[in-house]
Design an enzyme around this catalytic site. Structure first.
Site, PDB file in Angstrom:
ATOM      1  N   CYS A 220       1.067  -1.386   0.082  1.00  0.00           N
ATOM      2  CA  CYS A 220      -0.276  -0.100  -0.102  1.00  0.00           C
ATOM      3  C   CYS A 220       1.023   1.113   0.038  1.00  0.00           C
ATOM      4  CB  CYS A 220      -0.927  -0.002   1.188  1.00  0.00           C
ATOM      5  SG  CYS A 220      -2.327  -0.979   1.240  1.00  0.00           S
TER       6      CYS A 220
HETATM    7  N1  COA Z   1     -20.539  -8.985   7.285  1.00  0.00           N
HETATM    8  C1  COA Z   1     -21.313  -9.091   8.503  1.00  0.00           C
HETATM    9  N2  COA Z   1     -20.473  -9.143   9.739  1.00  0.00           N
HETATM   10  C2  COA Z   1     -18.990  -9.521   9.464  1.00  0.00           C
HETATM   11  C3  COA Z   1     -18.529  -9.297   8.236  1.00  0.00           C
HETATM   12  C4  COA Z   1     -19.079  -9.386   7.092  1.00  0.00           C
HETATM   13  N3  COA Z   1     -18.598  -9.189   5.677  1.00  0.00           N
HETATM   14  N4  COA Z   1     -17.076  -9.477   8.364  1.00  0.00           N
HETATM   15  C5  COA Z   1     -16.979  -9.717   9.786  1.00  0.00           C
HETATM   16  N5  COA Z   1     -17.981  -9.532  10.418  1.00  0.00           N
HETATM   17  C6  COA Z   1     -18.333  -9.838  11.833  1.00  0.00           C
HETATM   18  C7  COA Z   1     -17.363 -10.730  12.449  1.00  0.00           C
HETATM   19  O1  COA Z   1     -17.721 -12.012  12.409  1.00  0.00           O
HETATM   20  C8  COA Z   1     -17.397 -10.253  14.156  1.00  0.00           C
HETATM   21  O2  COA Z   1     -18.262 -10.566  14.590  1.00  0.00           O
HETATM   22  P1  COA Z   1     -18.363 -11.112  16.243  1.00  0.00           P
HETATM   23  O3  COA Z   1     -18.400  -9.811  16.680  1.00  0.00           O
HETATM   24  O4  COA Z   1     -19.652 -11.546  16.474  1.00  0.00           O
HETATM   25  O5  COA Z   1     -17.247 -11.850  16.187  1.00  0.00           O
HETATM   26  C9  COA Z   1     -17.650  -8.740  13.566  1.00  0.00           C
HETATM   27  O6  COA Z   1     -18.266  -8.564  12.344  1.00  0.00           O
HETATM   28  C10 COA Z   1     -16.414  -7.647  13.967  1.00  0.00           C
HETATM   29  O7  COA Z   1     -15.501  -8.196  12.911  1.00  0.00           O
HETATM   30  P2  COA Z   1     -14.131  -7.736  12.812  1.00  0.00           P
HETATM   31  O8  COA Z   1     -13.373  -8.310  11.780  1.00  0.00           O
HETATM   32  O9  COA Z   1     -13.446  -7.465  14.265  1.00  0.00           O
HETATM   33  O10 COA Z   1     -14.596  -6.329  12.347  1.00  0.00           O
HETATM   34  P3  COA Z   1     -13.680  -4.629  12.323  1.00  0.00           P
HETATM   35  O11 COA Z   1     -14.711  -3.789  12.971  1.00  0.00           O
HETATM   36  O12 COA Z   1     -12.380  -4.958  12.941  1.00  0.00           O
HETATM   37  O13 COA Z   1     -13.622  -4.280  10.968  1.00  0.00           O
HETATM   38  C11 COA Z   1     -12.324  -4.202   9.083  1.00  0.00           C
HETATM   39  C12 COA Z   1     -12.835  -5.098   9.741  1.00  0.00           C
HETATM   40  C13 COA Z   1     -11.161  -5.003   8.120  1.00  0.00           C
HETATM   41  C14 COA Z   1     -12.745  -3.449   8.342  1.00  0.00           C
HETATM   42  C15 COA Z   1     -11.227  -3.237   9.975  1.00  0.00           C
HETATM   43  O14 COA Z   1     -10.430  -4.329  10.945  1.00  0.00           O
HETATM   44  C16 COA Z   1     -10.027  -2.748   9.136  1.00  0.00           C
HETATM   45  O15 COA Z   1     -10.244  -1.943   8.415  1.00  0.00           O
HETATM   46  N6  COA Z   1      -8.599  -2.775   9.447  1.00  0.00           N
HETATM   47  C17 COA Z   1      -7.577  -2.317   9.115  1.00  0.00           C
HETATM   48  C18 COA Z   1      -7.523  -2.655   7.953  1.00  0.00           C
HETATM   49  C19 COA Z   1      -6.453  -2.246   6.954  1.00  0.00           C
HETATM   50  O16 COA Z   1      -6.097  -1.209   6.860  1.00  0.00           O
HETATM   51  N7  COA Z   1      -5.635  -2.986   6.180  1.00  0.00           N
HETATM   52  C20 COA Z   1      -4.879  -2.945   5.340  1.00  0.00           C
HETATM   53  C21 COA Z   1      -5.104  -3.353   3.949  1.00  0.00           C
HETATM   54  S1  COA Z   1      -3.823  -2.761   2.780  1.00  0.00           S
END
Ligand code: COA
Length: 376
Positions: A159
């Site tokens: 990135c």
């Molecule tokens: N639809 C519905 N629910 C979902 C889901 C989806 N597609 N994906 C995950 N969930 C659920 C999970 O199962 C979890 O449920 P639980 O609390 O019952 O266990 C809940 O949502 C939270 O999941 P989590 O993965 O902890 O979500 P989050 O709030 O951390 O958001 C991201 C996920 C990826 C958007 C976030 O962590 C993020 O953006 N992180 C940084 C990413 C980044 O910058 N990456 C660099 C890439 S180059």
């Protein structure tokens, strides 16, 4: 060697694939895949041998990431529950490859905006998180297509590829080894995304950007002075992709999910926000800039929540959309191109003397800052 050269950003370019996928379309396709998978494995699921897959949700995606839609180069194949990846026809060696094609389109826009004849460009860096092939370098194909006499090479810092490319280009200019350098970032991230993974299937989109870095003496009147650049890498497995040319020794593993983008999203969020905020503040101090006076932050576009926290720590208050614009809603995460799209689309209104920051962060971990000031 001319040690008096000062690097500036002369112009930027953007290519946006015409097709988009909304969260609604994406989730309908994903949930159709989940239903089919669970029906096909109903007995094993009932016996407790296989875990049932959970559906995705539009509300979750928007709330967790700020993403509402993404552009892609092949919508039909990505949305087909039997395919769920781009299926681009292979091109012959005498045809321009797709990565080069979209890179060239973005590059041409930057050259036209700067009024630059390709004959006066010295180098092309193709800076992106995935390359279509190992060699010949994508940069050399782009250089050839544009008719540039000089040199080109590819660089991958995930990135942060574009900001690392900008510093590299700026260093060539500072050292007198080039006067005009194109940094091209064609990001076909739909190819590395696991569209069957609920945790990440919504994250990425496709795009290409270009940044023309030049010696101030040849730049157009209206340009951006580069006040300073800073790069940082810290090893982490929290964003990883094991795809590589040595995988062919293990053909059974080529299709494995670890050969695509995999992340521990929560850990990335927690670790990268403080690292990047501190890096920006330290670099601003080194450059003698009060971060609270920055007119605009063009941050990496991965997650709206991350950007909100970073901008708050840098500016000392909750940033408005004007201070920290987002393109996540329509482009999603376009890897290294994200902060450049934000800069390209949201910089024309700044006036001479306004200072801002282009900042990237992502896998590696890697992070890059480019402080700029509008001239004329
Ligand atoms: N639809 C519905 N629910 C979902 C889901 C989806 N597609 N994906 C995950 N969930 C659920 C999970 O199962 C979890 O449920 P639980 O609390 O019952 O266990 C809940 O949502 C939270 O999941 P989590 O993965 O902890 O979500 P989050 O709030 O951390 O958001 C991201 C996920 C990826 C958007 C976030 O962590 C993020 O953006 N992180 C940084 C990413 C980044 O910058 N990456 C660099 C890439 S180059």
């Amino acid at each position: 060697m001319d040690w008096t050269q000062r690097p500036v950003i002369s112009a930027t370019g953007l290519f946006t694939p015409p097709e988009t996928i909304t969260n609604e379309e994406l989730v309908a396709s994903f949930n159709a895949f989940v239903e089919r998978h669970n029906a096909a494995h109903a007995d094993a699921i009932a016996a407790g041998e296989v875990a049932a897959l959970e559906p995705s949700s539009v509300e979750f995606i928007e709330k967790a990431s700020g993403i509402k839609a993404r552009h892609v180069v092949d919508k039909a194949s990505v949305l087909d529950p039997d395919t769920m990846c781009p299926r681009l026809p292979e091109r012959g060696n005498d045809e321009l490859s797709i990565m080069a094609e979209i890179g060239v389109t973005a590059a041409r826009q930057a050259l036209e905006t700067a009024g630059r004849d390709p004959a006066d460009v010295d180098a092309v860096l193709c800076a992106a998180s995935n390359m279509q092939r190992p060699y010949p370098a994508m940069a050399i194909e782009i250089q050839h297509a544009l008719g540039i006499d000089g040199f080109g090479f590819d660089m991958n810092v995930a990135c942060s590829s574009a900001t690392f490319g900008i510093q590299t280009a700026a260093d060539y200019v500072r050292a007198g080894n080039a006067r005009s350098v194109l940094v091209v970032s064609p990001e076909i991230t739909s190819g590395h995304l696991n569209w069957r993974d609920r945790d990440s299937h919504f994250i990425f989109g496709d795009v290409a950007t270009a940044v023309l870095v030049e010696d101030a003496a040849m730049a157009p009147e209206s340009h951006w002075e580069i006040l300073g650049t800073k790069l940082k890498t810290v090893f982490s497995n929290n964003i990883r992709n094991n795809f590589g040319f040595l995988n062919r020794a293990h053909p059974e593993s080529i299709g494995g999910a670890d050969k695509l983008f995999v992340q521990e999203g929560r850990k990335v969020f927690k670790e990268v926000v403080p690292m990047v905020a501190a890096m920006i503040v330290e670099e601003a101090e080194r450059l003698g800039i009060d971060p609270q006076t920055l007119r605009r932050l063009w941050l990496h576009q991965a997650n709206a929540g991350m950007n909100r926290l970073i901008a708050q720590r840098v500016l000392g208050h909750e940033a408005s959309a004007d201070e920290s614009p987002t393109v996540l809603d329509t482009y999603a995460n376009t890897s290294s191109a994200g902060s450049i799209i934000a800069f390209h689309k949201h910089s024309a209104d700044l006036v001479a003397g306004d200072a801002g920051l282009i900042c990237s962060f992502g896998a590696g971990y890697s992070a890059g800052t480019v402080f700029v000031r509008k001239v004329a």
